[in-house]
Scaffold this motif. Structure first.
Motif, PDB file in Angstrom:
ATOM      1  N   ASN A 135       0.841  -1.199   0.000  1.00 48.25           N
ATOM      2  CA  ASN A 135       0.000   0.000   0.000  1.00 48.25           C
ATOM      3  C   ASN A 135       0.882   1.258   0.000  1.00 48.25           C
ATOM      4  OD1 ASN A 135       0.725   0.590   2.698  1.00 48.25           O
ATOM      5  ND2 ASN A 135      -1.122  -0.354   3.545  1.00 48.25           N
ATOM      6  N   GLN A 136       0.242   2.407  -0.211  1.00 45.55           N
ATOM      7  CA  GLN A 136       0.998   3.660  -0.385  1.00 45.55           C
ATOM      8  C   GLN A 136       1.814   4.017   0.857  1.00 45.55           C
ATOM      9  OE1 GLN A 136       1.550   5.225  -3.257  1.00 45.55           O
ATOM     10  NE2 GLN A 136       0.340   3.518  -4.066  1.00 45.55           N
ATOM     11  N   ASN A 137       1.240   3.767   2.019  1.00 47.12           N
ATOM     12  CA  ASN A 137       1.936   4.084   3.265  1.00 47.12           C
ATOM     13  C   ASN A 137       3.220   3.252   3.408  1.00 47.12           C
ATOM     14  OD1 ASN A 137       2.087   5.390   5.915  1.00 47.12           O
ATOM     15  ND2 ASN A 137       1.686   3.342   6.710  1.00 47.12           N
ATOM     16  N   ARG A 140       5.846   4.500   1.003  1.00 47.39           N
ATOM     17  CA  ARG A 140       6.375   5.769   1.515  1.00 47.39           C
ATOM     18  C   ARG A 140       7.398   5.505   2.639  1.00 47.39           C
ATOM     19  NH1 ARG A 140       1.695   8.156   1.422  1.00 47.39           N
ATOM     20  NH2 ARG A 140       1.134   7.574   3.531  1.00 47.39           N
ATOM     21  N   ASN A 141       7.059   4.598   3.541  1.00 47.64           N
ATOM     22  CA  ASN A 141       7.962   4.269   4.647  1.00 47.64           C
ATOM     23  C   ASN A 141       9.251   3.604   4.161  1.00 47.64           C
ATOM     24  OD1 ASN A 141       6.883   5.048   7.315  1.00 47.64           O
ATOM     25  ND2 ASN A 141       5.128   3.813   6.706  1.00 47.64           N
ATOM     26  N   ILE A 142       9.149   2.793   3.108  1.00 42.64           N
ATOM     27  CA  ILE A 142      10.354   2.161   2.537  1.00 42.64           C
ATOM     28  C   ILE A 142      11.265   3.235   1.943  1.00 42.64           C
ATOM     29  CG2 ILE A 142      11.190   0.686   0.648  1.00 42.64           C
ATOM     30  CD1 ILE A 142       8.674  -1.088   1.209  1.00 42.64           C
ATOM     31  N   GLU A 232      12.580   4.790  14.551  1.00 42.17           N
ATOM     32  CA  GLU A 232      12.571   6.125  13.933  1.00 42.17           C
ATOM     33  C   GLU A 232      12.968   6.071  12.458  1.00 42.17           C
ATOM     34  OE1 GLU A 232      15.181   8.426  16.390  1.00 42.17           O
ATOM     35  OE2 GLU A 232      13.732   8.557  18.053  1.00 42.17           O
ATOM     36  N   LYS A 233      13.898   5.198  12.120  1.00 41.45           N
ATOM     37  CA  LYS A 233      14.388   5.109  10.743  1.00 41.45           C
ATOM     38  C   LYS A 233      13.588   4.115   9.887  1.00 41.45           C
ATOM     39  CE  LYS A 233      19.190   6.522  11.698  1.00 41.45           C
ATOM     40  NZ  LYS A 233      19.346   7.629  10.748  1.00 41.45           N
ATOM     41  N   GLY A 234      12.563   3.503  10.484  1.00 40.83           N
ATOM     42  CA  GLY A 234      11.718   2.560   9.727  1.00 40.83           C
ATOM     43  C   GLY A 234      12.481   1.348   9.222  1.00 40.83           C
ATOM     44  N   ALA A 235      13.447   0.868  10.034  1.00 39.81           N
ATOM     45  CA  ALA A 235      14.340  -0.211   9.593  1.00 39.81           C
ATOM     46  C   ALA A 235      13.595  -1.494   9.238  1.00 39.81           C
ATOM     47  CB  ALA A 235      15.385  -0.496  10.677  1.00 39.81           C
ATOM     48  N   ASN A 236      12.499  -1.760   9.958  1.00 41.96           N
ATOM     49  CA  ASN A 236      11.750  -2.999   9.707  1.00 41.96           C
ATOM     50  C   ASN A 236      11.113  -3.033   8.323  1.00 41.96           C
ATOM     51  OD1 ASN A 236      12.048  -4.897  11.685  1.00 41.96           O
ATOM     52  ND2 ASN A 236       9.862  -4.969  12.151  1.00 41.96           N
ATOM     53  N   PHE A 237      10.687  -1.874   7.845  1.00 35.95           N
ATOM     54  CA  PHE A 237      10.133  -1.800   6.482  1.00 35.95           C
ATOM     55  C   PHE A 237      11.197  -2.225   5.471  1.00 35.95           C
ATOM     56  CE2 PHE A 237       7.142   0.974   8.684  1.00 35.95           C
ATOM     57  CZ  PHE A 237       5.938   0.636   8.082  1.00 35.95           C
ATOM     58  N   LEU A 238      12.411  -1.756   5.708  1.00 35.38           N
ATOM     59  CA  LEU A 238      13.507  -2.069   4.793  1.00 35.38           C
ATOM     60  C   LEU A 238      13.859  -3.557   4.842  1.00 35.38           C
ATOM     61  CD1 LEU A 238      15.115  -0.328   2.835  1.00 35.38           C
ATOM     62  CD2 LEU A 238      16.903  -0.130   4.559  1.00 35.38           C
ATOM     63  N   ILE A 239      13.831  -4.138   6.062  1.00 40.00           N
ATOM     64  CA  ILE A 239      14.137  -5.570   6.214  1.00 40.00           C
ATOM     65  C   ILE A 239      13.152  -6.418   5.418  1.00 40.00           C
ATOM     66  CG2 ILE A 239      13.997  -7.505   7.854  1.00 40.00           C
ATOM     67  CD1 ILE A 239      15.406  -5.738   9.915  1.00 40.00           C
ATOM     68  N   VAL A 240      11.857  -6.160   5.603  1.00 43.55           N
ATOM     69  CA  VAL A 240      10.851  -6.987   4.918  1.00 43.55           C
ATOM     70  C   VAL A 240      10.942  -6.801   3.406  1.00 43.55           C
ATOM     71  CG1 VAL A 240       8.387  -7.463   4.629  1.00 43.55           C
ATOM     72  CG2 VAL A 240       9.308  -7.045   6.914  1.00 43.55           C
ATOM     73  N   LYS A 241      11.115  -5.554   2.959  1.00 41.05           N
ATOM     74  CA  LYS A 241      11.254  -5.290   1.523  1.00 41.05           C
ATOM     75  C   LYS A 241      12.458  -6.045   0.951  1.00 41.05           C
ATOM     76  CE  LYS A 241      13.036  -2.534  -1.973  1.00 41.05           C
ATOM     77  NZ  LYS A 241      14.357  -1.965  -2.285  1.00 41.05           N
ATOM     78  N   GLN A 242      13.584  -6.001   1.665  1.00 39.44           N
ATOM     79  CA  GLN A 242      14.798  -6.677   1.198  1.00 39.44           C
ATOM     80  C   GLN A 242      14.606  -8.193   1.175  1.00 39.44           C
ATOM     81  OE1 GLN A 242      17.710  -5.077   0.097  1.00 39.44           O
ATOM     82  NE2 GLN A 242      18.079  -7.141  -0.669  1.00 39.44           N
ATOM     83  N   SER A 259      -0.932 -11.142  14.005  1.00 39.65           N
ATOM     84  CA  SER A 259      -1.006 -10.451  15.293  1.00 39.65           C
ATOM     85  C   SER A 259      -2.417  -9.932  15.529  1.00 39.65           C
ATOM     86  CB  SER A 259      -0.034  -9.272  15.325  1.00 39.65           C
ATOM     87  OG  SER A 259      -0.102  -8.614  16.562  1.00 39.65           O
ATOM     88  N   ARG A 260      -2.805  -9.955  16.804  1.00 35.56           N
ATOM     89  CA  ARG A 260      -4.081  -9.331  17.182  1.00 35.56           C
ATOM     90  C   ARG A 260      -3.900  -7.831  17.420  1.00 35.56           C
ATOM     91  NH1 ARG A 260      -5.050 -13.947  20.658  1.00 35.56           N
ATOM     92  NH2 ARG A 260      -6.719 -15.264  19.867  1.00 35.56           N
ATOM     93  N   ILE A 261      -2.639  -7.402  17.531  1.00 34.74           N
ATOM     94  CA  ILE A 261      -2.364  -5.967  17.760  1.00 34.74           C
ATOM     95  C   ILE A 261      -2.588  -5.218  16.448  1.00 34.74           C
ATOM     96  CG2 ILE A 261      -0.618  -4.275  18.458  1.00 34.74           C
ATOM     97  CD1 ILE A 261       0.731  -6.709  19.972  1.00 34.74           C
ATOM     98  N   GLU A 262      -3.467  -4.242  16.479  1.00 35.39           N
ATOM     99  CA  GLU A 262      -3.920  -3.580  15.249  1.00 35.39           C
ATOM    100  C   GLU A 262      -2.765  -2.985  14.431  1.00 35.39           C
ATOM    101  OE1 GLU A 262      -6.968  -0.028  14.095  1.00 35.39           O
ATOM    102  OE2 GLU A 262      -7.505  -1.229  15.863  1.00 35.39           O
ATOM    103  N   GLY A 263      -1.848  -2.293  15.109  1.00 32.64           N
ATOM    104  CA  GLY A 263      -0.733  -1.656  14.401  1.00 32.64           C
ATOM    105  C   GLY A 263       0.194  -2.660  13.733  1.00 32.64           C
ATOM    106  N   VAL A 264       0.423  -3.780  14.408  1.00 32.11           N
ATOM    107  CA  VAL A 264       1.292  -4.827  13.851  1.00 32.11           C
ATOM    108  C   VAL A 264       0.609  -5.482  12.649  1.00 32.11           C
ATOM    109  CG1 VAL A 264       2.546  -6.968  14.341  1.00 32.11           C
ATOM    110  CG2 VAL A 264       2.335  -5.226  16.121  1.00 32.11           C
ATOM    111  N   ALA A 265      -0.675  -5.800  12.789  1.00 27.29           N
ATOM    112  CA  ALA A 265      -1.434  -6.382  11.676  1.00 27.29           C
ATOM    113  C   ALA A 265      -1.434  -5.435  10.472  1.00 27.29           C
ATOM    114  CB  ALA A 265      -2.862  -6.686  12.117  1.00 27.29           C
ATOM    115  N   ARG A 266      -1.544  -4.136  10.742  1.00 29.25           N
ATOM    116  CA  ARG A 266      -1.538  -3.142   9.659  1.00 29.25           C
ATOM    117  C   ARG A 266      -0.192  -3.148   8.931  1.00 29.25           C
ATOM    118  NH1 ARG A 266      -1.708   1.571  12.333  1.00 29.25           N
ATOM    119  NH2 ARG A 266      -3.732   1.036  13.203  1.00 29.25           N
TER     120      ARG A 266
END
Length: 295
Positions: A135-137, A140-142, A232-242, A259-266
């Motif tokens: 998705n766009q978000n 953008r984070n990547i 802060e640097k959004g490192a996890n986005f980069l890990i999954v993309k890579q 995950s049942r945690i909304e933010g993690v599921a998102r």
């Protein structure tokens, strides 16, 4: 059918692991090397000559036997030719005063206690196809994380400093027992060429890491840990993309473990992951007993 209750030492690893490879839909949790690392005193029911298996850990409290799904194990239950869920529940009820098991998503269940969400992403296609589903978000984070002057490394085992980083920054409470289990799991997975550890560095300091357990059918996103700078640097986005870029067309799917945690599921859904459910079954013990065993 002949059903035997076998101790760990009685199990034929070759026959067992062959069945898991063929019938567990890529879920790694039932492999003997996985259970040896994470489960306490595990045993199993074995049908005929390994046409079916059901591993479980057996514990006691106040002399009473109970069973819970092991640490770092999302879905564990019956593997093999199709069987009635009532039979499995009957077996569990005959062995334990209290049990709660997170069964595999493919197991039919007549009356589960609950369902829990998982998130999966199909990988046997080109990375450009996968990227289109972000998705766009997420895109953008990547982009943002790619401009942060951070570096990614991929390793095939977990170092002592990685372990210290996990203990310090994980939201999971890694007590000594859990730490040992994680360490043993990574050692066993490394021996079976079934692990990839993605690490992100900023100015040569580790800020984020993720552990993936791999086989050709499925990669499991076992654990992800970031410190404040990593977030802060959004490192996890980069890990999954890579990871998706590295493994597209090599592995059938990525299992985020949900995950049942909304933010993690998102976060998972942002990469185009689909939600599926797996069942949780339990004994009908009275609540005070359940509370005693959960301590």
């Amino acid at each position: 059918d002949l059903i035997q209750l076998l101790e760990r030492r009685q199990i034929d690893d070759i026959k067992w692991n062959r069945l898991v490879s063929e019938k567990a839909m890529g879920l790694p949790y039932a492999y003997t090397w996985y259970l040896d690392a994470v489960a306490d005193h595990w045993q199993a029911w074995v049908w005929d000559d390994y046409t079916g298996i059901y591993p479980f850990q057996k514990k006691r409290k106040y002399g009473l036997p109970y069973s819970l799904t092991p640490f770092l194990t999302q879905q564990l239950g019956y593997v093999g030719t199709e069987i009635a869920p009532e039979m499995l529940l009957e077996l569990l009820g005959s062995e334990f005063v209290m049990f709660e098991q997170q069964w595999p998503y493919y197991q039919k269940v007549s009356n589960p206690k609950a369902f829990s969400p998982n998130h999966i992403l199909v990988l046997n296609r080109s990375f450009s196809d996968i990227y289109q589903d972000f998705n766009q978000n997420t895109k953008r984070n990547i982009k943002k994380s790619e401009n942060q002057n951070i570096q990614i490394e991929v390793d095939t085992d977990l170092t002592e400093s990685d372990l210290s980083f996990i203990i310090k920054h994980s939201k999971i409470d890694f007590n000594p027992n859990r730490t040992e289990k994680l360490q043993n799991l990574c050692i066993n997975a490394s021996k079976h060429e079934a692990i990839a550890v993605y690490k992100v560095y900023s100015e040569q300091k580790l800020i984020s890491l993720a552990i993936f357990i791999l086989n050709p059918q499925r990669a499991v996103y076992l654990l992800a840990v970031s410190n404040k700078l990593g977030f802060e640097k959004g490192a996890n986005f980069l890990i999954v993309k890579q990871f998706l870029s590295d493994q597209s067309e090599k592995i059938a799917l990525l299992d985020f473990e949900g995950s049942r945690i909304e933010g993690v599921a998102r976060f998972y859904k942002g990469f185009g992951a689909t939600e599926i459910q797996y069942p949780i079954v339990s004994s009908k013990s009275i609540k005070p007993i359940s509370k005693i065993f959960k301590k």
